[in-house]
Scaffold this motif. Structure first.
Motif, PDB file in Angstrom:
ATOM      1  N   MET A  11       0.814  -1.208   0.000  1.00  0.00           N
ATOM      2  CA  MET A  11       0.000   0.000   0.000  1.00  0.00           C
ATOM      3  C   MET A  11       0.859   1.275   0.000  1.00  0.00           C
ATOM      4  N   ARG A  12       2.157   1.136   0.014  1.00  0.00           N
ATOM      5  CA  ARG A  12       3.018   2.322  -0.014  1.00  0.00           C
ATOM      6  C   ARG A  12       2.841   3.060  -1.345  1.00  0.00           C
ATOM      7  N   PRO A  13       2.949   4.403  -1.338  1.00  0.00           N
ATOM      8  CA  PRO A  13       3.449   5.259  -0.246  1.00  0.00           C
ATOM      9  C   PRO A  13       2.398   5.694   0.764  1.00  0.00           C
ATOM     10  N   LEU A  14       1.143   5.252   0.612  1.00  0.00           N
ATOM     11  CA  LEU A  14       0.096   5.694   1.533  1.00  0.00           C
ATOM     12  C   LEU A  14       0.419   5.331   2.981  1.00  0.00           C
ATOM     13  N   THR A  15       1.057   4.164   3.168  1.00  0.00           N
ATOM     14  CA  THR A  15       1.333   3.696   4.525  1.00  0.00           C
ATOM     15  C   THR A  15       2.679   4.161   5.069  1.00  0.00           C
ATOM     16  N   ASP A  16       3.360   5.034   4.348  1.00  0.00           N
ATOM     17  CA  ASP A  16       4.610   5.597   4.878  1.00  0.00           C
ATOM     18  C   ASP A  16       4.327   6.544   6.043  1.00  0.00           C
ATOM     19  N   THR A  17       3.175   7.165   6.039  1.00  0.00           N
ATOM     20  CA  THR A  17       2.859   8.155   7.070  1.00  0.00           C
ATOM     21  C   THR A  17       1.565   7.841   7.819  1.00  0.00           C
ATOM     22  N   LEU A  18       0.889   6.753   7.434  1.00  0.00           N
ATOM     23  CA  LEU A  18      -0.373   6.398   8.080  1.00  0.00           C
ATOM     24  C   LEU A  18      -0.486   4.877   8.141  1.00  0.00           C
ATOM     25  N   PRO A  19      -0.805   4.299   9.303  1.00  0.00           N
ATOM     26  CA  PRO A  19      -0.960   2.838   9.358  1.00  0.00           C
ATOM     27  C   PRO A  19      -2.141   2.396   8.502  1.00  0.00           C
ATOM     28  N   LYS A  20      -2.003   1.258   7.881  1.00  0.00           N
ATOM     29  CA  LYS A  20      -2.992   0.770   6.925  1.00  0.00           C
ATOM     30  C   LYS A  20      -4.420   0.735   7.478  1.00  0.00           C
ATOM     31  N   PRO A  21      -4.648   0.331   8.748  1.00  0.00           N
ATOM     32  CA  PRO A  21      -6.027   0.293   9.251  1.00  0.00           C
ATOM     33  C   PRO A  21      -6.712   1.651   9.312  1.00  0.00           C
ATOM     34  N   LEU A  22      -5.937   2.735   9.249  1.00  0.00           N
ATOM     35  CA  LEU A  22      -6.522   4.071   9.308  1.00  0.00           C
ATOM     36  C   LEU A  22      -6.763   4.671   7.931  1.00  0.00           C
ATOM     37  N   LEU A  23      -6.436   3.935   6.879  1.00  0.00           N
ATOM     38  CA  LEU A  23      -6.728   4.435   5.537  1.00  0.00           C
ATOM     39  C   LEU A  23      -8.237   4.571   5.360  1.00  0.00           C
ATOM     40  N   GLN A  24      -8.645   5.607   4.670  1.00  0.00           N
ATOM     41  CA  GLN A  24     -10.073   5.923   4.538  1.00  0.00           C
ATOM     42  C   GLN A  24     -10.740   5.136   3.405  1.00  0.00           C
ATOM     43  N   ALA A  25     -11.936   4.634   3.718  1.00  0.00           N
ATOM     44  CA  ALA A  25     -12.791   3.992   2.705  1.00  0.00           C
ATOM     45  C   ALA A  25     -14.218   4.431   2.997  1.00  0.00           C
ATOM     46  N   GLY A  26     -14.863   5.027   2.033  1.00  0.00           N
ATOM     47  CA  GLY A  26     -16.220   5.494   2.252  1.00  0.00           C
ATOM     48  C   GLY A  26     -16.320   6.567   3.309  1.00  0.00           C
ATOM     49  N   GLY A  27     -15.247   7.326   3.492  1.00  0.00           N
ATOM     50  CA  GLY A  27     -15.288   8.452   4.420  1.00  0.00           C
ATOM     51  C   GLY A  27     -14.861   8.160   5.842  1.00  0.00           C
ATOM     52  N   LYS A  28     -14.412   6.919   6.125  1.00  0.00           N
ATOM     53  CA  LYS A  28     -13.914   6.645   7.476  1.00  0.00           C
ATOM     54  C   LYS A  28     -12.853   5.545   7.430  1.00  0.00           C
ATOM     55  N   PRO A  29     -12.035   5.430   8.471  1.00  0.00           N
ATOM     56  CA  PRO A  29     -10.965   4.431   8.474  1.00  0.00           C
ATOM     57  C   PRO A  29     -11.498   3.007   8.375  1.00  0.00           C
ATOM     58  N   LEU A  30     -10.741   2.161   7.698  1.00  0.00           N
ATOM     59  CA  LEU A  30     -11.136   0.767   7.533  1.00  0.00           C
ATOM     60  C   LEU A  30     -11.468   0.095   8.855  1.00  0.00           C
ATOM     61  N   ILE A  31     -10.636   0.334   9.875  1.00  0.00           N
ATOM     62  CA  ILE A  31     -10.813  -0.371  11.137  1.00  0.00           C
ATOM     63  C   ILE A  31     -12.099   0.031  11.848  1.00  0.00           C
ATOM     64  N   GLU A  32     -12.624   1.220  11.560  1.00  0.00           N
ATOM     65  CA  GLU A  32     -13.856   1.661  12.213  1.00  0.00           C
ATOM     66  C   GLU A  32     -15.046   0.800  11.794  1.00  0.00           C
ATOM     67  N   TYR A  33     -15.046   0.313  10.562  1.00  0.00           N
ATOM     68  CA  TYR A  33     -16.140  -0.563  10.132  1.00  0.00           C
ATOM     69  C   TYR A  33     -16.191  -1.811  11.021  1.00  0.00           C
ATOM     70  N   HIS A  34     -15.020  -2.378  11.329  1.00  0.00           N
ATOM     71  CA  HIS A  34     -14.979  -3.556  12.188  1.00  0.00           C
ATOM     72  C   HIS A  34     -15.499  -3.243  13.587  1.00  0.00           C
ATOM     73  N   LEU A  35     -15.038  -2.144  14.154  1.00  0.00           N
ATOM     74  CA  LEU A  35     -15.459  -1.789  15.503  1.00  0.00           C
ATOM     75  C   LEU A  35     -16.971  -1.582  15.574  1.00  0.00           C
ATOM     76  N   GLU A  36     -17.513  -0.896  14.596  1.00  0.00           N
ATOM     77  CA  GLU A  36     -18.963  -0.657  14.577  1.00  0.00           C
ATOM     78  C   GLU A  36     -19.742  -1.956  14.383  1.00  0.00           C
ATOM     79  N   ASN A  37     -19.248  -2.818  13.496  1.00  0.00           N
ATOM     80  CA  ASN A  37     -19.934  -4.088  13.254  1.00  0.00           C
ATOM     81  C   ASN A  37     -19.847  -5.015  14.466  1.00  0.00           C
ATOM     82  N   LEU A  38     -18.704  -5.005  15.155  1.00  0.00           N
ATOM     83  CA  LEU A  38     -18.561  -5.815  16.367  1.00  0.00           C
ATOM     84  C   LEU A  38     -19.523  -5.337  17.451  1.00  0.00           C
ATOM     85  N   ALA A  39     -19.593  -4.018  17.653  1.00  0.00           N
ATOM     86  CA  ALA A  39     -20.498  -3.473  18.661  1.00  0.00           C
ATOM     87  C   ALA A  39     -21.945  -3.800  18.324  1.00  0.00           C
ATOM     88  N   ARG A  40     -22.288  -3.717  17.042  1.00  0.00           N
ATOM     89  CA  ARG A  40     -23.656  -4.003  16.612  1.00  0.00           C
ATOM     90  C   ARG A  40     -24.013  -5.470  16.875  1.00  0.00           C
TER      91      ARG A  40
END
Length: 237
Positions: A11-40
């Protein structure tokens, strides 16, 4: 547990300055989808491992309150691969004394995937695995083979995972594991998950299911762009 310690080399160079789980998809970080789905689905305690730029993940997610979960972190000085990372996090994954048994099966999700799988479907599996800890050492969610991995990983035979068979599928990065699967992993050492799964499959102790819905391994900038295009043209959960 959410696996978030990978460097994201593809995923470089995007991940040179940002960890991959924080990359944005659909307006929010990838990892947030997991957290929201787990809570749900009713999960309330989450462990996240991290290494590369890991403090950025902690700063972004905090203790998990705004997602309706409690997050604890497992920091790796150098990425320990999947099995090594899980083994290091086992003390955090063990049940708290007030909740009963110390050992319990746990759900693990790769941070760098997007999936609309309903994690609540796995709650009965977790209960069965807790009641019969020696019967099933792992339970894997399998998906259709993506274009970059057409050969697949495993076959399904009446709910059991096999190494060979017709119509092999791809491991989604979503699985449930028993702690005992990782007993041979040296603490603090890097270790891959695949050899442990192969051994358990040979013993007939890996179950699984097929998920036909939307799933993407967001491993390259091109796939991230494709996911963003899909989410911009659909209703995001």
């Amino acid at each position: 547990m959410i696996l978030a310690a990978g460097r994201g080399e593809r995923m470089r160079p995007l991940t040179d300055t940002l960890p991959k789980p924080l990359l944005q998809a659909g307006g929010k970080p990838l990892i947030e989808y997991h957290l929201e789905n787990l809570a749900r689905a009713g999960f309330v305690e989450v462990v996240i491992n991290h290494s590369h730029l890991g403090q950025m993940i902690e700063a972004a997610l905090g203790g998990g309150e705004r997602y309706g979960v409690s997050i604890r972190y497992s920091h790796e000085l150098t990425a320990l691969e999947t099995a090594g990372g899980i083994a290091q996090a086992l003390p955090l994954l063990r049940n708290r004394p007030e909740n009963g048994s110390d050992e319990q099966p746990f759900l693990v999700i790769n941070a760098d995937i997007y999936c609309e799988f309903d994690f609540a479907k796995l709650l009965p599996v977790l209960r069965r695995m807790q009641e019969n800890p020696d019967e099933t050492l792992a339970y894997l969610v399998l998906v259709d083979n993506p274009a970059h991995h057409v050969i697949g990983d495993f076959a399904l035979d009446s709910g059991s995972v096999a190494l060979t068979g017709k119509d092999k599928l791809t491991f989604s990065g979503i699985g449930i594991y028993q702690s005992q699967l990782f007993r041979e992993v040296v603490p603090g050492a890097a270790a891959k998950l695949a050899p442990l799964l192969y051994q358990a499959i040979a013993l007939g102790k890996i179950g699984g299911e097929y998920y036909p819905g939307l799933w993407m391994d967001v491993g390259t900038p091109e796939r991230l762009r494709l996911l963003n295009d899909r989410l911009s043209n659909s209703e995001v959960p």
